[in-house]
Design an enzyme around this catalytic site. Sequence first.
Site, PDB file in Angstrom:
ATOM      1  N   HIS A 281     -11.396  -6.164   8.201  1.00 40.17           N
ATOM      2  CA  HIS A 281     -12.302  -5.645   6.968  1.00 40.17           C
ATOM      3  C   HIS A 281     -13.571  -4.872   7.389  1.00 40.17           C
ATOM      4  O   HIS A 281     -14.503  -5.077   6.845  1.00 40.17           O
ATOM      5  CB  HIS A 281     -12.790  -7.050   6.188  1.00 40.17           C
ATOM      6  CG  HIS A 281     -11.672  -8.027   5.990  1.00 40.17           C
ATOM      7  ND1 HIS A 281     -11.304  -8.995   6.860  1.00 40.17           N
ATOM      8  CD2 HIS A 281     -10.652  -8.120   4.928  1.00 40.17           C
ATOM      9  CE1 HIS A 281     -10.342  -9.676   6.210  1.00 40.17           C
ATOM     10  NE2 HIS A 281      -9.944  -9.176   5.180  1.00 40.17           N
TER      11      HIS A 281
ATOM     12  N   GLU B 281       0.623  -1.178  -0.160  1.00 40.11           N
ATOM     13  CA  GLU B 281       0.023   0.159  -0.042  1.00 40.11           C
ATOM     14  C   GLU B 281       1.039   1.270   0.139  1.00 40.11           C
ATOM     15  O   GLU B 281       0.571   2.255  -0.670  1.00 40.11           O
ATOM     16  CB  GLU B 281      -0.843  -0.041   1.170  1.00 40.11           C
ATOM     17  CG  GLU B 281      -2.311  -1.040   1.198  1.00 40.11           C
ATOM     18  CD  GLU B 281      -1.331  -2.767   1.343  1.00 40.11           C
ATOM     19  OE1 GLU B 281      -0.462  -2.702   1.847  1.00 40.11           O
ATOM     20  OE2 GLU B 281      -2.301  -3.352   1.197  1.00 40.11           O
TER      21      GLU B 281
HETATM   22  C1  LIG Z   1      -1.693  -5.011   4.506  1.00 37.69           C
HETATM   23  C2  LIG Z   1      -2.784  -5.961   3.502  1.00 37.69           C
HETATM   24  N1  LIG Z   1      -2.984  -5.481   2.170  1.00 37.69           N
HETATM   25  C3  LIG Z   1      -3.943  -6.279   1.547  1.00 37.69           C
HETATM   26  C4  LIG Z   1      -4.788  -7.319   2.006  1.00 37.69           C
HETATM   27  C5  LIG Z   1      -5.628  -8.064   1.142  1.00 37.69           C
HETATM   28  N2  LIG Z   1      -5.191  -9.576   0.867  1.00 37.69           N
HETATM   29  C6  LIG Z   1      -5.402 -10.432   1.677  1.00 37.69           C
HETATM   30  S1  LIG Z   1      -4.585 -11.784   1.112  1.00 37.69           S
HETATM   31  C7  LIG Z   1      -4.098 -11.079  -0.298  1.00 37.69           C
HETATM   32  C8  LIG Z   1      -2.916 -11.780  -1.232  1.00 37.69           C
HETATM   33  C9  LIG Z   1      -1.672 -12.495  -0.677  1.00 37.69           C
HETATM   34  O1  LIG Z   1      -1.032 -13.412  -1.372  1.00 37.69           O
HETATM   35  P1  LIG Z   1       0.185 -14.040  -0.856  1.00 37.69           P
HETATM   36  O2  LIG Z   1       1.122 -13.005  -0.081  1.00 37.69           O
HETATM   37  O3  LIG Z   1       0.565 -14.570  -2.362  1.00 37.69           O
HETATM   38  O4  LIG Z   1      -0.346 -15.159  -0.089  1.00 37.69           O
HETATM   39  P2  LIG Z   1      -1.471 -16.359  -0.332  1.00 37.69           P
HETATM   40  O5  LIG Z   1      -2.801 -15.989  -0.090  1.00 37.69           O
HETATM   41  O6  LIG Z   1      -1.331 -16.646  -1.765  1.00 37.69           O
HETATM   42  O7  LIG Z   1      -1.229 -17.442   0.599  1.00 37.69           O
HETATM   43  C10 LIG Z   1      -4.286  -9.657  -0.379  1.00 37.69           C
HETATM   44  C11 LIG Z   1      -3.692  -8.822  -1.410  1.00 37.69           C
HETATM   45  C12 LIG Z   1      -4.322  -7.828   3.202  1.00 37.69           C
HETATM   46  N3  LIG Z   1      -4.995  -8.933   3.789  1.00 37.69           N
HETATM   47  N4  LIG Z   1      -3.393  -6.868   4.161  1.00 37.69           N
END
Ligand SMILES: Cc1ncc(C[n+]2csc(CCOP(=O)(O)OP(=O)(O)O)c2C)c(N)n1
Lengths: 339, 339, 417, 417
Positions: free
Chosen positions: B129, B60
Amino acid sequence: MPAMTMIQALNSALDVKLGSDPDALIFGEDVGYFGGVFRVTEGLQKKYGARRCFDSPISEGGIVATAIGMGAYGLRPIVEIQFADYILPAYDQLVSEAARLRYRSNGEFWCPITVRSPYGGGIFGGQTHSQSPEAIFAHVTGLKTVIPSNPYDAKGLLLAAIEEDDPVIFLEPKRLYNGPFDGHHDQPLVTWAEHPLGEVPQGHYTVPLGTARVMREGREATVLAYGTMVHVCNAAIAEAGIDAELIDLRSIVPLDIETVIASVRKTGRCVIVHEASRYGGFGGELSALVQERCFYHLRAPIERVAGWDTPYPHAFEWDYFPGPDRVAKALKRCVEAVA
Amino acid sequence: MPAMTMIQALNSALDVKLGSDPDALIFGEDVGYFGGVFRVTEGLQKKYGARRCFDSPISEGGIVATAIGMGAYGLRPIVEIQFADYILPAYDQLVSEAARLRYRSNGEFWCPITVRSPYGGGIFGGQTHSQSPEAIFAHVTGLKTVIPSNPYDAKGLLLAAIEEDDPVIFLEPKRLYNGPFDGHHDQPLVTWAEHPLGEVPQGHYTVPLGTARVMREGREATVLAYGTMVHVCNAAIAEAGIDAELIDLRSIVPLDIETVIASVRKTGRCVIVHEASRYGGFGGELSALVQERCFYHLRAPIERVAGWDTPYPHAFEWDYFPGPDRVAKALKRCVEAVA
Amino acid sequence: MEISRTARGANRPALSLHIPEPATRPGDVPDFSRITVPEAGAMPCPDIATPEAQMRDMPYGLIRVLDEKGRAVGPWDPRLDEDTLRAGLRAMLKTRLFDERMFRAHRQGKTSFYMKSLGEEAIGAAQALMLEAGDMNFPSYRMLSWLMARDYPLIDLCNQIYSNERDPLRGRQLPILYSAREYGFYSLSGNVGSRFGHAVGWAMASAYKGGDAIAVGHVGDGTTAEGDFHEALTFASVYRAPVILCIENNQWAISSFSGIAGAGATTFAAKAIAYGMPGLRVDGNDFLAVCSATLWAAERARANHGPTLIEFFTYRAAGHSTSDDPTRYRPAEEAAQWPLGDPLERLKDHLIALGAWDAARHEALAAELTAEIRAASRQAEAVGTLGQSKPNPREMFEDVFAEPDWRIIEQRREAGV
Amino acid sequence: MEISRTARGANRPALSLHIPEPATRPGDVPDFSRITVPEAGAMPCPDIATPEAQMRDMPYGLIRVLDEKGRAVGPWDPRLDEDTLRAGLRAMLKTRLFDERMFRAHRQGKTSFYMKSLGEEAIGAAQALMLEAGDMNFPSYRMLSWLMARDYPLIDLCNQIYSNERDPLRGRQLPILYSAREYGFYSLSGNVGSRFGHAVGWAMASAYKGGDAIAVGHVGDGTTAEGDFHEALTFASVYRAPVILCIENNQWAISSFSGIAGAGATTFAAKAIAYGMPGLRVDGNDFLAVCSATLWAAERARANHGPTLIEFFTYRAAGHSTSDDPTRYRPAEEAAQWPLGDPLERLKDHLIALGAWDAARHEALAAELTAEIRAASRQAEAVGTLGQSKPNPREMFEDVFAEPDWRIIEQRREAGV
Ligand SMILES: Cc1ncc(C[n+]2csc(CCOP(=O)(O)OP(=O)(O)O)c2C)c(N)n1
Ligand SMILES: Cc1ncc(C[n+]2csc(CCOP(=O)(O)OP(=O)(O)O)c2C)c(N)n1
Ligand SMILES: [Mg+2]
Ligand SMILES: [Mg+2]
């Protein structure tokens, strides 16, 4: 009791804590060998070793994240953020993690960290060495926010903050480090040696969080302030010749609501003063609380005196800073308003 | 005029903008091919190409920093932060950079960026959320903060926000995306198709920032709200059977102070409602402003109804959420209070 | 040297903005040709005292132990006993079956939210077995298999997921964002990345106290882009924290392919090099490789050699969460084509190849675990599911602070709880 | 493989926390023996189209052009004409003389704050000359020589530093935190690191528009620890932004030696490898090497090959700022011992070796610049110094927004300005 500056008093609190609690440790930018840019940690590395007091990378988020992990382990970390203006990169860690850990884990983990940071204006530090961010912490459920105004309280509050099992933001009014500055920037600086609250015991004592200090009793109006503004208000009250009650809040979370309410019910008038810009500042919360709880006692509109709603402008330090004149004017307006 | 959900209205605003301004572009987590987790950017990449609407790394701070640089170049970036809870890692960029760039550079550089983010509760999203962080933006000099409560305003305000030459935080009440939720979670969802403000022109129009909307005129009390709470208050007013004036602030910076003051001077009573936790929330500022400017017209204490001073608790969604019952109670208290 | 001042500006191309795109999208035939799968056993295993400068090729290889025939080969073979292997299999299978049931429970409205670990079960299971009881995991939300391997009570999981009266987190946290201190499992939260630095701080605290417990932290591939990631690695490197920092590269971050996190430019393991720490790249679907890399990094940490970064190369076979539909952004058949196979099948085949397992025992285990899960879930359902049962609303006001202040007390009274 | 489960726990040492310490402290004899200074001309100069995978040794070398005799040698010699060299020398000398005068002005109470670039003047001067008018520098506060090289008016510098009525930033910003858009110099601020990502965004915007301008960004060694650093590099790598990202490794961050930022574990240039981008390590006290590395990276960027990270290896010869006393934390004689010499002397010696300069011309130049600086400073003093003169306080209320809202209007009225 020895006379101490606020810097010495804070240093003494840290010394007492490192000396008595092997789980207490200090880190932050330049706090180790050098002793901090304001010298609050001076001598501690030498006395306790680098393991207890050390420099950190320039990474406020990393400092707080690391401290949280240490706290979860069982240590009691005390970290310094060099200027409160630079605490913002750690804001997510403080809000999303430190403040929420106990709650979300149902008390399995908690966060006994203290985040010290010099804040506020009056030193010609310009936009990024002068700000007062207390409002963005006061709004966060799970954080406590403490602001001393003199050496005695600084030491006692810092020890209380460190001993808290919850995260505490400890904002040090840097303009008060060396004396009770009252806003008269064109007059010679008074030192803490000349002030009764510059007398500080050597050993351990605490000032409990959530207890305000009535700096001055009075009947005509209540003045609520903290940090540097306590001394500015004191000067303003004297200059306005008004018999006002001056309350130093000392911590804004937890807030000593009882002392505030009792005073306003007595005086019927209230002036709230802070350095931070006005809109959305902590003065709004104070005003709302007083209004809600003292409505029928109020004989005049509650006044707020604060920094203007502009960034902190370097060359206009004394135009921006809410000095004794502005406070005195508001106080007079408040006292003269007809009910 | 076609009926649109708030999602469609926001999408339409972005479509209009990408279609008419080659310097406007969109990026953020999952906003490209996928169209955003709430589908606000759906179809835009397909229509305008990946160059105009693309995915970003999960960062972000990086999103906002990059947008500021683009804005300094002369583009007009519109970024999405997936949930307002996750805007905090960008807080330093927003406060120290976006909000201050014009001022500190004496207008050499400025920051025409729009930061969209779904915010608020009511969707069983739990602590991370559901939060409403508007107060921490309202306090920042140099930022504007906008919160629509219906599709018509959402589109017009978003277009106005994008066309601003200053940074705008655009908070979208996610509980309203698909209908004017009034807090009665146990009743069937009303859709925007059934609401007059669900009618949205296809083309370009703006709703100027800083203009409140009087949702309902009344004589007995003034209710100040924004976002989801506008509909909750509307329901509460009807249920309380009180002839209250309901003002949807629409933007909290700039604030339409005149409309607020005129209403409270007329009614003599005021209830302020927001989802965010109460202490240090934006309600404090509103209460203070009203008190300062309407003191002699006030016939009862100003009431604040807000989220409790706890983190947003998942299973207690409806215990935490300031629903119509709590608002109605406050309204009755306010109207029944004797002057 | 090719460049010179005079040449500047001549025949310069216009700049253009590069937006990474995955190889395939819905409707395309899945294509993993970009992924080279090196032979199992091919990577050398350096001594744990090896200086980082001599390990800079490690991040570009892929540590694999199990070959196509299910045999354990090469210097990274951790030579585990059969009980450990079976414990791993059991934890993985339990995770998978539990995930399936809870995913269905979400469809039935019993919970507000769920996330699966499908295809990634080896990681948590292996680490839970390889690390010690006093160590602390700072998990991602795809680490359920850690709790399974450590026999966290299923009933507590179910109660948490159903947010019912017996929810061990008292209704305060979204389903699956567990906290289980006794099981070496740190409190999860919705924010990605923000606990990576806690792992480092915890490990520093252990070193400060002269203890022997180490920490392990996890983020996803997408999350490596957060500033928190860098800050954690910086602190770990500077203070040589006894911590294992792991990246689960499951190729996706919700709808964004790993190229949006920089995978087009290098490997995630290579990020270790920025901090002068070893970076291992490991077949995350190879239980033995995960065990072995974890042990190696743990021994380094315990010997005061400092942190290790590990990229587990894996694949998120299911959607991101119950809120997601992956067929909107990737070919539906992609999971089946994943070149590193299914971690559960691969471990099962290995055990069978060893003669330590067979189809009948596998079926019996599946039946036993299914029954156990069904029983726990029914027991939790009897307490109640989302909205039918919840903890006492008084819990909403507890644990904001160690002691409530007047605001909490007044508001609790106002709420009438 | 050395490790095995059975060995675990046996004879384990207690963990201990490593706190980095510099080689010397006040009272010690300065010791730079840890620094190897490779011969000038020794590093190869790869083609700008070379894939990153073939340049992974670059971050561990040190690009040097000027040898001990002041000759330019090796493939990195940028073969600049004499006018350019003399322009560089002039900018560096002007910076140094100006710094001295302003530092004294601070002692005399004429300004609230000042920061010198002493020993680091080559970097800004070289880049200002090598990059083009349309390019944009996102500077650190040690980049005054960029403005000098581009002939920013001295009087505007002085007025800004004295915060007087003619301050081009209208009294709103701390001294030396300039903004000079027309000179390709982005607005500075007190926060370190937070503009690194702006450089990337600006460069992406240039690419988006199909332009040919590139961006250059700067942070100090200490600042690399901020999350902003990582986020900027990640975005630059993912979108192949036409940007040069620079680290001025001047060995110190206020009182903290570079080991606190991780220099004990690897080089700063090696951080490039984490993002799959080339990382150059350059003698920052060698004007020619700085020019050459900058040109190389600029040509890569302009050819759509993407970003480059450059570490400029240099030394902060003065205190951090007027608020600092470096003798409190490092040997006072350290600067004199710095093994890479003085950038100004080295360029001067090179010009002399070329026969393009001599002691007399140098003296004349110094006299000319001193007079120019004195004149500007006197002119500014005539307007006023800190506290004696300031812009109209009305300026305090301007530019908060493009248009003031009622708060600003009311407060301006209340302030009576
Ligand atoms: C600080 C923050 N930004 C955005 C999100 C929204 N979000 C939740 S999971 C996710 C994807 C995460 O991807 P990754 O790190 O590859 O983990 P995976 O879900 O593939 O295990 C996002 C963007 C969040 N939870 N926290
Ligand atoms: C975000 C932030 N944190 C802390 C500071 C305080 N500070 C100012 S300069 C500095 C040291 C920076 O060191 P380095 O990056 O090496 O740059 P140098 O001064 O050596 O050029 C620090 C810690 C700051 N200005 N901003
Ligand atoms: Mg992923
Ligand atoms: Mg430095």
